[in-house]
Design an enzyme around this catalytic site. Structure first.
Site, PDB file in Angstrom:
ATOM      1  N   GLY A  12       0.814  -1.217   0.000  1.00 21.75           N
ATOM      2  CA  GLY A  12       0.000   0.000   0.000  1.00 21.75           C
ATOM      3  C   GLY A  12       0.843   1.261   0.000  1.00 21.75           C
ATOM      4  O   GLY A  12       0.539   2.227   0.694  1.00 21.75           O
ATOM      5  N   VAL A  47       9.342   8.618  -0.390  1.00 22.72           N
ATOM      6  CA  VAL A  47      10.148   9.794  -0.707  1.00 22.72           C
ATOM      7  C   VAL A  47       9.952  10.280  -2.146  1.00 22.72           C
ATOM      8  O   VAL A  47      10.556  11.258  -2.530  1.00 22.72           O
ATOM      9  CB  VAL A  47      11.660   9.575  -0.471  1.00 22.72           C
ATOM     10  CG1 VAL A  47      11.983   9.595   0.993  1.00 22.72           C
ATOM     11  CG2 VAL A  47      12.145   8.324  -1.149  1.00 22.72           C
ATOM     12  N   ALA A  50       8.600  14.171  -6.789  1.00 18.66           N
ATOM     13  CA  ALA A  50       8.550  14.938  -8.029  1.00 18.66           C
ATOM     14  C   ALA A  50       7.956  14.051  -9.116  1.00 18.66           C
ATOM     15  O   ALA A  50       8.256  12.858  -9.181  1.00 18.66           O
ATOM     16  CB  ALA A  50       9.945  15.396  -8.428  1.00 18.66           C
ATOM     17  N   LYS A  78       5.106  22.064 -10.994  1.00 19.27           N
ATOM     18  CA  LYS A  78       6.444  21.781 -11.509  1.00 19.27           C
ATOM     19  C   LYS A  78       6.454  21.990 -13.020  1.00 19.27           C
ATOM     20  O   LYS A  78       5.692  21.344 -13.743  1.00 19.27           O
ATOM     21  CB  LYS A  78       6.815  20.322 -11.167  1.00 19.27           C
ATOM     22  CG  LYS A  78       8.110  19.868 -11.785  1.00 19.27           C
ATOM     23  CD  LYS A  78       8.470  18.458 -11.389  1.00 19.27           C
ATOM     24  CE  LYS A  78       9.684  17.987 -12.171  1.00 19.27           C
ATOM     25  NZ  LYS A  78       9.982  16.567 -11.968  1.00 19.27           N
TER      26      LYS A  78
END
Ligand SMILES: Cc1cc2nc3c(=O)[nH]c(=O)nc-3n(C[C@H](O)[C@H](O)[C@H](O)COP(=O)(O)OP(=O)(O)OC[C@H]3O[C@@H](n4cnc5c(N)ncnc54)[C@H](O)[C@@H]3O)c2cc1C
Length: 501
Positions: A12, A47, A50, A78
């Site tokens: 998950g 983590v 982006a 972005k």
């Protein structure tokens, strides 16, 4: 009543919940039962922050509301990635999510620029791209204007908190019928006849059976790697970084609408601005620097106070030799990993999901043509990104042992050919499938110091003075196009403000 097809997602993290949400959005619950098994005790990597513009397509495909999604994930916009000290020390360029110029007559804009540049009569390439102009001015607006208007000549992606994105998708998928099963898988049972996976057993003793298993268990690759023994094709000879140290820092005033990647002696450092904090990490080759030195370098190069202790992660560059084997499909980190230099992991998850939904079997019997096609397209996706990443390493100043090694390494034939075609006349053959498009290659080639000797012959016919006028006119329209755009910080505060955490 006929038995429903049983789809079990193991894990998950971002991959697992993206897959669960897409299944909830697109599969008929009368025919498909979708369950997701995850263990809070084990946790997620969390983590990946982006993304690429394709993520907007994925969210639109699910029908997510952009403002709600951005607020829930502390997201920012972005417009591309800024590469600092790549190519040569002191250099700075952006790989933009937007085009350079627009086609003129028969040739593309880049060919005209390459011709004028070779003659010393062109401005730097970034001057012709609105995504770059907006990024460097720290401004943002959504694409707008009529077709052909420069204000439409870009797209955008997001910086987001991957942990919050998984949580957001979890709520969304559970509301739409996905069953979440909490528990640590301790054993995996194989079907004696087919060799595939029959069930997984949790520490509680509960057993979860399925027809098809999607392995989203992270680097462990519990089903595909560990149980079925599908090993990783190792790409360390081209991509030597095998570790990262990550740390969040307090949000700084420099709230950029782009990711920054700064080259360092043993790798490179990322900087990702979110609404509530900035994400940072140093991706490095452990053969060239210790974990402690890497952490110290990272901490010394933050633009806000560190908000946690640095966390070290290990990885191997490469992809599983088969992404789909028997009745198991590996996605996310379980299927392979390419360092986050071009923010491609979540994109690869997205592609795996789209191909799975296209090729999903109708019943438990799997026609071998389905995994064969899935594996072909996923191999293409990985191989193309791999070449693009290697380009960043290969075209550099050799100023430290790591960089000496990568600038003299033997390149994959597929990449070598692309570099030579580009040097010759700026040619970038477009791929039919997979990343990246010609603009991305042009930006990185030129940014890393590889410039064509001249442009395509199709661009030769235009007289010099007409060409100069066209180029000047386009650069002026770029500058004018961003004049009214608010700052990135203002736009986010107005459009999608996130709650304080
Ligand atoms: C250093 C680094 C930087 C990155 N940066 C980016 C980026 O900028 N952009 C991007 O797109 N991607 C990035 N990524 C990749 C991104 O983090 C991952 O692709 C993405 O988060 C998907 O992770 P995952 O879901 O595959 O795995 P994980 O997050 O590891 O999730 C694994 C799941 O499996 C479950 N699990 C594992 N074993 C068991 C078990 N035995 N029983 C029950 N459950 C189990 C865990 O509980 C967890 O829920 C980065 C990755 C790393 C390592």
């Amino acid at each position: 009543m006929t038995k429903r097809f049983d789809l079990v997602i193991v894990g998950g993290g971002t991959a697992g919940w993206m897959c669960a949400a897409a299944c909830a959005a697109k599969l008929d619950p009368a025919r498909y039962r979708v369950r997701l098994v995850e263990s809070e005790e084990i946790g997620t990597v969390g983590v990946g922050e982006a993304t690429l513009p394709q993520m907007k397509d994925f969210n639109d495909y699910l029908g997510l509301d952009e403002v709600a999604f951005m607020a829930a994930t502390q997201a920012s916009f972005k417009l591309g990635i800024e590469f600092v000290n790549w190519g040569r020390q002191g250099d700075r360029y952006i790989h933009p999510f937007g085009t350079f110029g627009r086609p003129i007559g028969e040739a593309d804009f880049f060919s005209y620029w390459a011709r004028a540049n070779a003659a010393g009569r062109a401005a730097p390439l970034p001057d012709y791209c609105i995504a770059i102009a907006m990024a460097w001015a720290n401004r943002f607006m959504l694409p707008n204007g009529a077709a052909g208007d420069v204000r439409n000549a870009f797209s955008y992606a997001y910086h987001l908190d991957a942990f919050l994105y998984a949580r957001f998708l979890r709520l969304w998928a559970e509301e739409r019928g996905v069953d979440r099963v909490e528990g640590r898988i301790v054993t995996v049972e194989r079907d004696g006849e087919s060799g595939g996976i029959a069930s997984v057993t949790l520490a509680s003793g509960a057993q979860v059976t399925g027809d098809l298993f999607v392995d989203c268990s992270g680097f462990r690759s519990l089903l595909l790697g560990q149980t079925l023994g599908v090993d990783l094709e190792d790409w360390a000879r081209w991509l030597p970084c095998d570790s990262a140290v990550a740390v969040p820092s307090a949000r700084s005033d420099d709230f950029t609408p782009y990711t920054r990647s700064t080259r360092r002696p043993a790798g490179w450092q990322w900087r990702i601005p979110l609404q509530h904090r900035t994400g940072n990490g140093y991706v490095y080759a452990s053969a060239h620097i210790s974990d402690d030195e890497a952490a110290a370098t990272l901490l010394a190069n933050l633009d806000g106070a560190a908000l946690a202790d640095p966390r070290v992660l290990r990885f191997k560059a490469g992809r599983r030799r088969r992404a789909w084997a028997h009745n198991v499909i590996g996605m996310g980190l379980a299927g392979g990993f390419l360092e986050p230099l071009e923010s491609t992991s979540i994109y690869l998850v997205q592609m795996a999901i789209m191909h799975l939904l296209t090729l999903l079997p109708d019943g438990p019997a799997i026609d071998p043509a389905l995994p064969a096609e899935f594996n072909r397209v996923m191999d293409v996706e990985y191989d193309r990104i791999r070449d693009f990443l290697i380009l960043h390493y290969a075209a550099n100043e050799a100023d430290a042992p790591l960089w000496q090694a990568v600038t003299t390494m033997e390149l994959p034939e597929s990449l070598h050919g692309r570099i030579e075609a580009f040097r010759h006349r700026g040619h970038v053959p477009a791929y039919r499938d997979g990343l990246f498009g010609p603009t991305s290659w042009q930006a990185v080639f030129v940014g890393q110091g590889i410039v064509p000797r001249t442009g395509d012959r199709l661009a030769d016919a235009m007289p010099d003075d007409v060409l100069a006028q066209r180029l000047d006119g386009f650069a002026a329209s770029v500058a004018k196009g961003i004049a009214d755009a608010p700052s990135h910080a203002q736009f986010v505060a107005r459009y999608c403000p996130a709650p304080a955490l």
